[in-house]
Design a protein around this motif. Structure first.
Motif, PDB file in Angstrom:
ATOM      1  N   PRO A1127       0.686  -1.035  -0.107  1.00 17.22           N
ATOM      2  CA  PRO A1127      -0.050   0.181  -0.046  1.00 17.22           C
ATOM      3  C   PRO A1127       0.866   1.219  -0.009  1.00 17.22           C
ATOM      4  CG  PRO A1127      -0.086  -0.901   2.329  1.00 17.22           C
ATOM      5  CD  PRO A1127       0.720  -1.787   1.102  1.00 17.22           C
ATOM      6  N   VAL A1128       0.247   2.571  -0.659  1.00 16.48           N
ATOM      7  CA  VAL A1128       0.990   3.538  -0.553  1.00 16.48           C
ATOM      8  C   VAL A1128       0.478   4.585   0.366  1.00 16.48           C
ATOM      9  CG1 VAL A1128       1.609   5.417  -2.163  1.00 16.48           C
ATOM     10  CG2 VAL A1128       1.337   3.241  -3.132  1.00 16.48           C
ATOM     11  N   CYS A1129       1.271   5.089   1.060  1.00 21.28           N
ATOM     12  CA  CYS A1129       0.839   6.571   2.030  1.00 21.28           C
ATOM     13  C   CYS A1129       0.361   7.544   1.211  1.00 21.28           C
ATOM     14  CB  CYS A1129       1.896   6.879   3.103  1.00 21.28           C
ATOM     15  SG  CYS A1129       1.539   8.290   4.283  1.00 21.28           S
ATOM     16  N   VAL A1130      -0.777   7.638   1.535  1.00 26.14           N
ATOM     17  CA  VAL A1130      -1.648   9.246   0.754  1.00 26.14           C
ATOM     18  C   VAL A1130      -1.001  10.387   1.244  1.00 26.14           C
ATOM     19  CG1 VAL A1130      -3.574   7.894  -0.149  1.00 26.14           C
ATOM     20  CG2 VAL A1130      -3.694   8.993   2.346  1.00 26.14           C
ATOM     21  N   ALA A1131      -0.355  10.376   2.582  1.00 28.09           N
ATOM     22  CA  ALA A1131       0.327  11.675   3.147  1.00 28.09           C
ATOM     23  C   ALA A1131       1.624  11.954   2.444  1.00 28.09           C
ATOM     24  CB  ALA A1131       0.231  11.509   4.658  1.00 28.09           C
ATOM     25  N   THR A1132       2.450  10.940   2.140  1.00 30.02           N
ATOM     26  CA  THR A1132       3.936  10.873   1.755  1.00 30.02           C
ATOM     27  C   THR A1132       4.065  10.549   0.407  1.00 30.02           C
ATOM     28  OG1 THR A1132       4.494   8.844   2.745  1.00 30.02           O
ATOM     29  CG2 THR A1132       4.569  10.837   4.263  1.00 30.02           C
ATOM     30  N   GLY A1133       3.108   9.379  -0.223  1.00 30.48           N
ATOM     31  CA  GLY A1133       3.647   8.954  -1.642  1.00 30.48           C
ATOM     32  C   GLY A1133       4.555   7.723  -1.250  1.00 30.48           C
ATOM     33  N   GLU A1134       4.816   7.340  -0.264  1.00 34.22           N
ATOM     34  CA  GLU A1134       6.050   6.177  -0.001  1.00 34.22           C
ATOM     35  C   GLU A1134       5.068   5.079   0.130  1.00 34.22           C
ATOM     36  OE1 GLU A1134       8.276   7.212   3.264  1.00 34.22           O
ATOM     37  OE2 GLU A1134       9.156   8.980   2.325  1.00 34.22           O
ATOM     38  N   ARG A1135       5.670   3.931  -0.238  1.00 37.62           N
ATOM     39  CA  ARG A1135       5.336   2.452   0.219  1.00 37.62           C
ATOM     40  C   ARG A1135       5.175   2.306   1.556  1.00 37.62           C
ATOM     41  NH1 ARG A1135       2.756   0.395  -4.283  1.00 37.62           N
ATOM     42  NH2 ARG A1135       4.324   0.567  -6.080  1.00 37.62           N
ATOM     43  N   ILE A1136       4.240   1.624   1.931  1.00 32.78           N
ATOM     44  CA  ILE A1136       4.082   1.492   3.511  1.00 32.78           C
ATOM     45  C   ILE A1136       4.515  -0.090   3.856  1.00 32.78           C
ATOM     46  CG2 ILE A1136       2.404   1.279   5.629  1.00 32.78           C
ATOM     47  CD1 ILE A1136       0.613   3.096   4.206  1.00 32.78           C
ATOM     48  N   LEU A1137       5.823   0.050   4.651  1.00 33.86           N
ATOM     49  CA  LEU A1137       6.663  -1.299   4.802  1.00 33.86           C
ATOM     50  C   LEU A1137       6.050  -1.923   6.273  1.00 33.86           C
ATOM     51  CD1 LEU A1137      10.087  -0.422   3.685  1.00 33.86           C
ATOM     52  CD2 LEU A1137       8.000  -1.505   2.244  1.00 33.86           C
ATOM     53  N   GLU A1138       5.358  -1.194   7.120  1.00 30.98           N
ATOM     54  CA  GLU A1138       4.983  -1.409   8.621  1.00 30.98           C
ATOM     55  C   GLU A1138       3.667  -2.386   8.380  1.00 30.98           C
ATOM     56  OE1 GLU A1138       5.432   1.808   7.685  1.00 30.98           O
ATOM     57  OE2 GLU A1138       7.261   2.651   8.877  1.00 30.98           O
ATOM     58  N   TYR A1139       3.714  -3.062   9.470  1.00 29.58           N
ATOM     59  CA  TYR A1139       2.502  -3.891   9.569  1.00 29.58           C
ATOM     60  C   TYR A1139       1.440  -3.138  10.337  1.00 29.58           C
ATOM     61  CZ  TYR A1139       5.276  -7.751   8.505  1.00 29.58           C
ATOM     62  OH  TYR A1139       6.137  -8.767   7.968  1.00 29.58           O
ATOM     63  N   GLN A1140       1.708  -1.963  10.840  1.00 41.14           N
ATOM     64  CA  GLN A1140       0.706  -1.323  11.351  1.00 41.14           C
ATOM     65  C   GLN A1140       0.615   0.178  10.627  1.00 41.14           C
ATOM     66  OE1 GLN A1140       1.417  -0.654  15.719  1.00 41.14           O
ATOM     67  NE2 GLN A1140       0.085  -2.350  16.155  1.00 41.14           N
ATOM     68  N   PHE A1141      -0.780   0.421  10.187  1.00 41.64           N
ATOM     69  CA  PHE A1141      -0.973   1.731   9.429  1.00 41.64           C
ATOM     70  C   PHE A1141      -2.499   2.014   9.591  1.00 41.64           C
ATOM     71  CE2 PHE A1141      -1.016  -1.920   6.396  1.00 41.64           C
ATOM     72  CZ  PHE A1141      -2.289  -1.939   6.053  1.00 41.64           C
ATOM     73  N   TRP A1142      -2.654   3.279   9.103  1.00 41.40           N
ATOM     74  CA  TRP A1142      -3.904   3.716   9.349  1.00 41.40           C
ATOM     75  C   TRP A1142      -4.746   3.648   7.993  1.00 41.40           C
ATOM     76  CZ3 TRP A1142      -6.622   7.945   6.767  1.00 41.40           C
ATOM     77  CH2 TRP A1142      -7.770   8.294   7.384  1.00 41.40           C
ATOM     78  N   MET A1143      -5.987   3.376   8.090  1.00 40.79           N
ATOM     79  CA  MET A1143      -6.857   3.185   6.730  1.00 40.79           C
ATOM     80  C   MET A1143      -8.104   3.934   6.700  1.00 40.79           C
ATOM     81  SD  MET A1143      -8.524  -0.216   4.920  1.00 40.79           S
ATOM     82  CE  MET A1143      -7.107  -0.788   4.222  1.00 40.79           C
ATOM     83  N   CYS A1144      -8.599   4.990   5.864  1.00 42.85           N
ATOM     84  CA  CYS A1144      -9.707   5.722   5.893  1.00 42.85           C
ATOM     85  C   CYS A1144     -11.023   4.661   5.781  1.00 42.85           C
ATOM     86  CB  CYS A1144      -9.610   6.597   4.643  1.00 42.85           C
ATOM     87  SG  CYS A1144     -10.940   7.697   4.441  1.00 42.85           S
ATOM     88  N   SER A1145     -11.882   4.973   6.532  1.00 39.86           N
ATOM     89  CA  SER A1145     -13.085   4.276   6.552  1.00 39.86           C
ATOM     90  C   SER A1145     -13.916   4.412   5.331  1.00 39.86           C
ATOM     91  CB  SER A1145     -13.949   4.491   7.831  1.00 39.86           C
ATOM     92  OG  SER A1145     -14.114   5.843   7.941  1.00 39.86           O
ATOM     93  N   VAL A1146     -13.499   5.600   4.739  1.00 36.30           N
ATOM     94  CA  VAL A1146     -14.433   6.076   3.461  1.00 36.30           C
ATOM     95  C   VAL A1146     -13.861   5.731   2.251  1.00 36.30           C
ATOM     96  CG1 VAL A1146     -15.494   7.921   2.203  1.00 36.30           C
ATOM     97  CG2 VAL A1146     -15.616   8.009   4.713  1.00 36.30           C
ATOM     98  N   CYS A1147     -12.643   5.986   1.862  1.00 37.97           N
ATOM     99  CA  CYS A1147     -12.104   5.840   0.440  1.00 37.97           C
ATOM    100  C   CYS A1147     -11.134   4.538   0.604  1.00 37.97           C
ATOM    101  CB  CYS A1147     -11.003   6.847   0.185  1.00 37.97           C
ATOM    102  SG  CYS A1147      -9.810   7.454   1.302  1.00 37.97           S
TER     103      CYS A1147
END
Length: 1169
Positions: A1127-1147
Motif C-alpha cells: 500500500p501507498v501512504c496518501v500523506a507522503t507517497g511512499e510505500r508502507i512497509l510497516e505492519y501497522q498503518f491507518w486506513m480511511c473508513s470511506v475511501c
C-alpha cells in the motif's frame, strides 16, 4: 329597369324650350327657351300620410320662379351644385350667373363678349372652375368667384361642346365638324380623340353630346366606361378614358338630340327622334343603355320635337323638354337586392371603393352586416340563403356563384364558365343561365342535413351535383348534363331571355316567345309553350300551376301550365294564355301559401289579385319582399339607397290584403258569429287564427277551439283545453292576457287573485329574472330560498352572458353557484378570490379539478397543486409541477405519495436539466433521489471534462473525489438493499455475494465504476509531488511522481513525465531522468519544435551528468525480493512497509501510523480521520 311618364308641366305662352338642367343636390330644375325664357322650378313631395313615401307621394311645384335678364333664346343652362350657382347663356352671347338668396334666385354676375354665341359651358367636378366655349373658337376658363383664369382662341375651329375629366386635368372640346380634341387644363393641345364609332361613315354629322361621368357615386365595375360621345346620326361610343382605343360602340338607329348619364353612371339616356314606319312624322324617344352598350328600355314621348333631357339627383326621375312642355318620367331601377329570412340584402357603389358594398340588413333586430364584392352581377335569394353572382377575373371569362347565409357568411362558392345573366334559386337548386345554356347546382347546407340525407348527398356528389345543358338540347333526365362547357358556349338562334324555378319545375323563356319546361331535380324537357310576347321576367306560383310573364314593355300576362285544350286543328294542347293583362307593371309576387293570390306593382300603385280579380289599389312605390299570411311586406329601396349605410325600419311597410282587413273589421264591429260565416266563405289559416284570437278574448272557447282546428294550431287547441279546465273566470282572463303577450296585465291579475306563485311562474317562463327577484322579495314562503337562489343564478347568467363579470359575481355569491363563480373569478383575473373559493370547498369537491386547471393555465403552480391534492389527485399535481417546470416540487410530491413513476419522472427532469446544460443541478437531483450511480456518472463526466480543459488540479481532484464518494454511497445502497431482500442464516454471505454480482455488472458497463478513486488518486499524487518538490523534499517528490506512471489515462503523459524528469533531475537520479526524457521524445503527439526542445535540454543535462543512479532504496529491496504490491501512504507517497498503518473508513486508502497523528482528515477524500 322600367320607365313610364308620370307628370307634365306646361310652360306659359307656349314658349318652346331649348334646354333643361336638374340640380342634383337641391332639386331645382332650370329650363331655358325662346324669347329669353328662363324658369327655375322645384318639385316637392307633400304628404301627411307616413306610408306614402318616395315616388308614390304626390309632388307639386314648390318653386316656380321666372328669371328676367335674357333677351334672346336661352340655349345653355348649367348648375354648380357645390356653390349653389346657376349659369345661363343666350343666343346673343350673354352669360348670367345666378345665386340663391332667401329662397329666390338673383343675378350675381353678367358677362357679354358681344362677338359670338356660347355653345357650351361646363363646371368641373369640384365646382371651382367653369369652361365656356364660343362658336368662333374662343375658350374661357374662369373661377367660381368670377375671375378669369385663362383664355384661348382656337383659330379656324368652330366649337360646340366641352367636358372636364373627373380629376380636372383634361378638357375635351367637341368641334362643329364632329372631331373631339383633347387639351390639358391650361389649354395646351394634346391629341385628337380616336372616333371608332364613325369608321366607314361618310356625310355630314355633328356631335349631339359629350358627357363624362365623374365617379361621384362610385363605379358599377372597376375600370367601367364613363365617357360618352354621341353623334346626331345615332352613333355613340363609351370610353373608359380619353385615350381608350377599344371603346363600347352603339348604333342607336335614331336622330340624337342630347345624352346624359344618371347619378351613378349606370345608365346612359339618349334622347332624340325616330322615323315612324306607320306615320310620316318623327316619334320622340329616349333610349337607355348600360355603360357596356346593352339596351335597357325605350321610352316614347309625345310631342313634335324633344330638345333636352336631365336626370334627377337620385336617378329615379328624368325631365324631358318637349316643345313647350316638361315631361317627367319615373324610373324603377333594377336594383341588386333580395329578401331572405327577415333580411334585406342590397348592393350599392361607393366612390371610395372599386367593389360593390353588399349590405345584409336584419330588419327584425335592425342589425346589418357589410361585405365588399368585386364585379357583382346579381343577388338572388330564397328561404334562408342568398346567391351572389360575380365575375371571378376581369381578364378571364370565369364567374362565381357564392352561396351565403342571411348574415353574409360565404358557405359554398362555385366557379362556372358561363355568364350568369339570369339566376334563380329554389330550396335545393341554384340555376344560372347565359343566353345559350343553363347551369344547375344542387346545393346543400350542412346544418340542415339528416342522417338519411347525408347518404343522398354523398351519392349525388358522385353522380354530379353540378350539371350544364345547352338550350337547344333535349335532356331526358338520365345522367346527362355533366360539366361540358365546350357545348355550353356554342351559339343559338333563339337565346334565353328569362328563367324561373320551383321545387318541381324549371321554366326557361326564349326570345322567340317559347317557354321550355323542365322537371326538377332530374332535368328532363317536359313541355314547350308558345307565348305571344318576349318574356323579361317570369314568376311561378306556389303550386307551379301558373306562370306570370312581364315583357319588356311592362305588360303582365298569365299562362296556365296544366290546362288541357284543343286548338283550331283539333290537336290537344297543354297550357292556356289567361285573359288578364295589365300594363306598366314593373314588379310582381305570388303569395307563398295561396296559388291564386298575387300582388303586382303598376306605376305607383300596388294591386292585390285573388283569382285574377283585383282589390282596390294601394299607393306605394316599394319593391315587394314577401307575400304570406295575407300580408305583403314591401321595402322602399329608393329611400334606403339614398342613405344606404343607415337603413331605417320605417322603410319596411306591411300591407294587409282586403279579406284580412274586412275580417278584422267584422270581428270588431259585427261579432264573432257573423265573422265566422264570412271566414268560412273566404277560408285562410290567417283568418281562422284571427277569429280564434278574437274568440279567446271573449272567452268563447268553443269557437276558439274550432278556429284553432281549422288553422291547424295544435298549441292553440291545447291552450283552449287547458282554459276549459279552469274554474275561475279571472284566472282564464289572466291566462288569455299572458297568451296575447300582455304580461303586465296578466301579472297584475295573478297578484290581485293572491296567486304570487303564478306571477312568478309567468316571469320565470319569460326569463325576466329581475322581476322574479322583486316578486320573491315582496313575500315569504318555504320554497322561496330555493327560488331565490335560482333567480340570483339566472341574473348572474344574464350578466355573465354579456361579459359583465363583476356584476355576475355579486349574484353568484348570493346564489351560492360556486361553479359559475369560479369562472367569473377566472375571467376577472381575480386569482385571490379563486384561491379563497378553492380553500372554502370541501375535500374531493367536483369543482376542485376545474379550479386547479384554471391555476395551471395561468402558471400558478402552488395553488394548482394544493387544489389537486385536496381532491386526492396527486398524479395531476405532479404533472402540473412538471408542466410548469417545478421539478423539485414534483419529485418531493412523488416521494411523499410513493408514486411508482418517480424513476421516469426523475429521468424526464434530469434530461430537462441536461438539455439546459444544468449538469450540477441534475447531479443534485439524482443525489436527493438516491440515484447515486447516475449522479456519480455525471460527476465523473464533469471531472473528465475539467481535466481535459487543464483547469486547476485541486478543482479536478475535488470533482473526482465527489464522484468517488457518490460511488461509495451507491455501493452502500446496494448492500443495504440486498440485506433487506435476503433473510435467514446465510443472509450475510448471500447479501455480500449478490452485492458483488451487481457491482460486477456496474463495473462491466462503466470504466470509472471499476475503481472510482483512480481519478482522485492521480490528481492527489500529482499535487503532492509538486508540493514536495517545491518544499525541497526531492526524494519524497520523486517517489510520489513515480506513482503517476500508472495514471497515464487520467493525466496527460507529457505532464507526468515532465514532472518525473524534473523530480529525478532534482534528486540527481539521472537514469530515471534519462528514461523520462526518452519517453517524452518518443511521444507522437509532440510537434517537431517541441521535440527539438526536449532533445536540446536532454543533451545539455546528460553531457554533464551520466545517466546513472547509485542509491538504492528500501522499496527496491522489497520489490526485488518479490514481496508483492504494497500500500501507498496518501500523506507522503511512499510505500508502507510497516505492519501497522491507518486506513480511511470511506475511501479505504492508507497512511503511515506516524503520519496519521498529524492529520485530522483523510488527505485524499477529506473525510474525518
Amino acid at each position: 329597369m322600367f320607365i313610364y311618364l308620370c307628370k307634365k308641366i306646361a310652360i306659359p305662352g307656349n314658349v318652346c324650350l331649348r334646354c333643361i338642367s336638374w340640380n342634383k343636390d337641391q332639386g331645382f330644375i332650370a329650363c331655358g327657351g325662346e324669347d329669353g325664357l328662363l324658369k327655375v322650378l322645384k318639385l316637392e313631395t307633400q304628404t301627411d300620410e307616413a306610408k306614402i313615401k318616395g315616388l308614390a307621394a304626390p309632388s307639386n311645384l314648390s318653386v316656380n320662379q321666372t328669371l328676367e335678364g335674357h333677351s334672346g333664346s336661352v340655349q345653355v343652362v348649367t348648375w354648380n351644385e357645390q356653390y349653389q350657382k346657376l349659369t345661363t347663356s343666350d343666343q346673343n352671347g350673354l352669360i348670367i350667373v345666378w345665386m340663391l338668396y332667401k329662397g329666390a334666385w338673383y343675378e350675381e354676375m353678367i358677362n357679354n363678349r358681344n362677338k359670338s354665341v356660347v355653345r357650351s359651358m361646363s363646371w368641373n367636378a369640384d365646382g371651382q372652375k367653369i369652361c365656356i366655349v364660343y362658336e368662333d373658337g374662343a375658350v374661357i376658363v374662369g373661377s367660381v368667384d368670377g375671375n378669369r383664369i385663362w383664355g384661348k382662341d382656337l383659330k379656324g375651329t368652330h366649337l360646340c361642346h366641352v367636358a372636364w375629366s373627373s380629376d380636372s386635368k383634361i378638357l375635351l372640346f367637341g368641334m362643329a365638324n364632329g372631331e373631339v380634341h383633347i387639351y390639358d387644363n391650361q389649354g395646351n393641345f394634346i391629341v385628337k380623340m380616336k372616333l371608332s364609332c364613325l369608321v366607314n361613315l361618310t356625310g355630314a354629322f355633328s356631335i349631339a353630346g359629350i358627357h363624362w361621368y365623374h365617379g361621384t357615386e362610385g363605379y358599377i365595375e372597376p375600370d367601367c366606361p364613363c365617357l360618352a360621345v354621341c353623334y346626331d346620326n345615332g352613333r355613340c361610343q363609351i370610353m373608359r378614358d380619353e385615350n381608350d382605343h377599344n371603346p363600347v360602340l352603339i348604333d342607336t338607329g335614331m336622330n340624337v338630340i342630347c345624352i346624359q348619364w344618371n347619378h351613378c353612371g349606370s345608365v346612359l339616356a339618349v334622347a332624340g327622334s325616330l322615323k315612324s314606319t306607320s306615320q310620316d312624322k318623327d316619334v320622340n324617344i329616349v333610349q337607355f343603355y348600360t355603360p357596356f352598350g346593352e339596351h335597357l328600355r325605350t321610352l316614347k314621348v309625345p310631342g313634335k320635337q324633344i330638345s333636352a333631357l336631365s336626370w334627377e339627383g337620385s336617378g329615379l326621375k328624368i325631365a324631358l323638354a318637349v316643345d313647350s312642355y316638361i315631361y317627367f318620367a319615373n324610373i324603377r331601377p333594377d336594383y341588386k337586392w333580395g329578401y331572405c329570412s327577415n333580411t334585406v340584402v342590397y348592393a350599392y357603389t361607393r366612390p371610395d371603393r372599386p367593389e360593390y358594398c353588399v349590405v345584409f340588413w336584419d330588419t327584425k333586430n335592425n342589425e346589418k352586416y357589410v361585405k365588399y364584392v368585386k364585379s357583382l352581377i346579381s343577388i338572388t335569394t330564397y328561404g334562408d340563403f342568398c346567391v351572389l353572382a360575380t365575375k371571378a377575373d376581369e381578364n378571364q371569362p370565369q364567374y362565381v356563384l357564392v352561396l351565403c347565409n342571411s348574415i353574409g357568411t360565404p358557405l359554398d362558392p362555385k366557379y362556372i364558365d358561363i355568364g350568369p345573366l339570369f339566376v334563380t334559386m329554389t330550396k335545393t337548386h341554384v340555376i344560372a343561365a347565359s343566353k345559350e345554356a343553363f347551369y344547375i347546382w344542387q346545393y346543400r347546407v350542412a346544418k340542415k342535413l339528416t342522417a338519411m340525407e347525408i347518404n343522398q348527398v354523398a351519392r349525388t356528389r358522385r353522380e354530379g351535383r353540378e350539371r350544364i345543358y345547352h338550350i337547344d338540347d333535349t335532356p331526358s333526365g338520365s345522367a346527362d348534363g355533366h360539366l361540358d362547357y365546350s357545348r355550353a358556349i356554342e351559339g343559338t338562334r333563339d337565346p334565353i331571355c328569362a328563367i324561373t324555378a320551383s321545387d318541381k319545375i324549371l321554366l326557361v323563356g326564349r326570345e322567340s316567345g317559347t317557354i321550355q319546361r323542365y322537371s326538377l331535380p332530374s332535368v328532363c324537357l317536359v313541355q314547350k309553350y308558345t307565348l305571344n310576347c318576349r318574356a323579361h321576367q317570369l314568376s311561378l306560383n306556389c303550386n307551379s300551376s301558373r306562370v306570370a310573364i312581364i315583357d319588356l314593355s311592362g305588360v303582365l300576362t298569365f299562362f296556365d301550365l296544366d290546362t288541357r285544350g284543343v286548338d283550331s286543328t283539333g290537336q290537344q294542347v297543354i297550357g292556356e294564355q289567361l285573359k288578364l293583362e295589365r300594363k306598366d307593371v314593373w314588379d310582381m309576387k305570388w303569395a307563398n301559401d295561396n296559388p291564386d293570390l298575387f300582388a303586382m306593382m303598376e306605376k305607383t300603385r300596388m294591386y292585390v289579385f285573388r283569382n285574377l280579380d283585383p282589390e282596390e289599389p294601394i299607393q306605394t312605390s316599394g319593391y315587394i319582399c314577401n307575400f304570406e299570411d295575407l300580408e305583403i311586406k314591401s321595402i322602399l329601396l329608393d329611400e334606403i339607397l339614398k342613405n344606404p349605410e343607415h337603413p331605417n325600419k320605417d322603410y319596411i311597410i306591411n300591407f294587409e290584403i282586403r279579406s284580412l282587413r274586412d275580417s278584422r273589421a267584422l270581428i270588431e264591429k259585427v261579432g264573432i258569429e257573423e265573422s265566422s260565416q264570412f271566414i268560412e266563405d273566404n277560408p285562410h289559416p290567417r283568418l281562422w287564427r284571427l277569429l280564434a284570437e278574437a274568440a279567446l278574448q271573449k272567452l268563447d272557447l268553443q269557437t276558439a277551439e274550432q278556429a284553432f282546428v281549422r288553422c291547424k294550431d295544435y298549441q292553440g287547441i291545447k291552450f283552449v283545453k287547458r282554459l276549459g279546465n279552469l274554474q275561475s273566470e279571472s284566472m282564464k282572463q289572466a291566462e288569455v292576457a299572458a297568451y296575447f303577450s300582455r304580461f303586465e296585465e296578466a301579472e297584475r291579475m295573478y297578484l290581485d287573485m293572491d296567486r304570487r306563485n303564478l306571477a312568478i311562474g309567468l316571469r320565470m317562463k319569460l326569463g325576466d329574472w329581475f322581476r322574479v327577484l322583486q316578486l320573491l322579495k315582496t313575500g315569504s314562503g318555504d320554497a322561496d330560498d330555493a327560488l331565490l337562489e335560482q333567480a340570483y343564478n339566472a341574473i348572474g347568467d344574464y350578466f355573465a352572458d354579456r361579459q359583465k363579470w363583476l356584476n355576475a359575481v355579486q349574484y353568484y355569491v348570493q346564489g351560492r353557484n360556486q361553479e359559475r363563480l369560479a369562472e367569473c373569478y377566472y375571467m376577472l383575473e381575480d386569482y385571490q378570490g379563486l384561491e379563497n373559493l378553492a380553500n372554502s370547498l370541501p375535500e374531493n369537491n367536483k369543482l376542485l379539478p376545474d379550479i386547479a386547471c384554471m391555476f395551471v393555465r395561468v402558471g400558478m403552480c402552488e395553488q394548482a397543486v394544493s387544489a389537486f391534492l385536496k381532491c386526492n389527485r396527486p398524479k395531476d399535481a405532479v404533472d402540473t409541477c412538471v408542466h410548469l417546470n417545478q421539478w423539485n416540487k414534483a419529485v418531493e410530491l412523488a416521494k411523499n405519495h410513493n408514486m411508482k413513476e418517480i424513476g421516469s419522472l426523475l429521468a424526464r427532469y434530469a434530461s430537462h436539466l441536461l438539455e439546459k446544460n444544468k449538469i450540477l443541478d441534475a447531479i443534485e437531483l439524482y443525489r436527493k433521489a438516491n440515484s447515486f450511480f447516475e449522479a456519480a456518472k455525471l460527476m465523473f463526466k464533469i471531472a473528465d471534462e475539467e481535466s481535459k480543459k487543464r483547469t486547476k488540479p485541486l478543482r479536478v481532484k475535488k470533482l473526482y473525489v465527489l464522484s468517488a464518494l457518490l460511488m461509495e454511497q451507491c455501493h452502500e445502497q446496494m448492500q443495504n438493499a440486498q440485506r433487506g431482500k435476503v433473510k435467514g442464516k446465510s443472509s450475510e454471505t448471500a447479501s455480500a455475494l449478490s452485492g458483488l454480482l451487481e457491482e460486477d455488472v456496474l463495473y462491466s458497463t462503466n470504466r470509472f465504476a471499476d475503481n472510482a478513486w483512480r481519478g482522485a488518486e492521480a490528481y492527489h499524487f500529482f499535487i503532492l509531488a509538486q508540493r514536495q518538490l517545491y518544499k525541497g523534499s526531492v526524494d519524497a517528490a520523486l517517489k510520489t511522481a513515480l506513482h503517476l506512471r500508472d495514471y497515464e489515462d487520467i493525466i496527460p503523459t507529457v505532464e507526468i513525465y515532465s514532472l518525473l524528469a524534473l523530480c529525478a533531475c532534482a534528486n540527481r537520479a539521472f537514469d530515471i531522468c534519462s528514461r523520462a526524457f526518452m519517453k517524452l521524445e518518443s511521444m507522437e503527439t509532440l510537434r517537431p519544435e517541441q521535440r527539438q526542445q526536449y532533445e536540446d535540454l536532454a543533451l545539455e543535462i546528460f553531457t554533464r551528468h551520466c545517466p546513472k543512479y547509485n542509491k538504492k532504496s528500501d522499496l527496491d529491496d522489497v520489490l526485488e525480493s518479490g514481496g508483492g504490491k504494497l500500500p501507498v501512504c496518501v500523506a507522503t507517497g511512499e510505500r508502507i512497509l510497516e505492519y501497522q498503518f491507518w486506513m480511511c473508513s470511506v475511501c479505504k486508502h492508507c497512511m503511515k501510523a506516524k503520519e496519521a497523528s498529524s492529520y485530522n482528515f483523510c488527505p485524499l477524500c477529506h473525510s474525518i480521520a
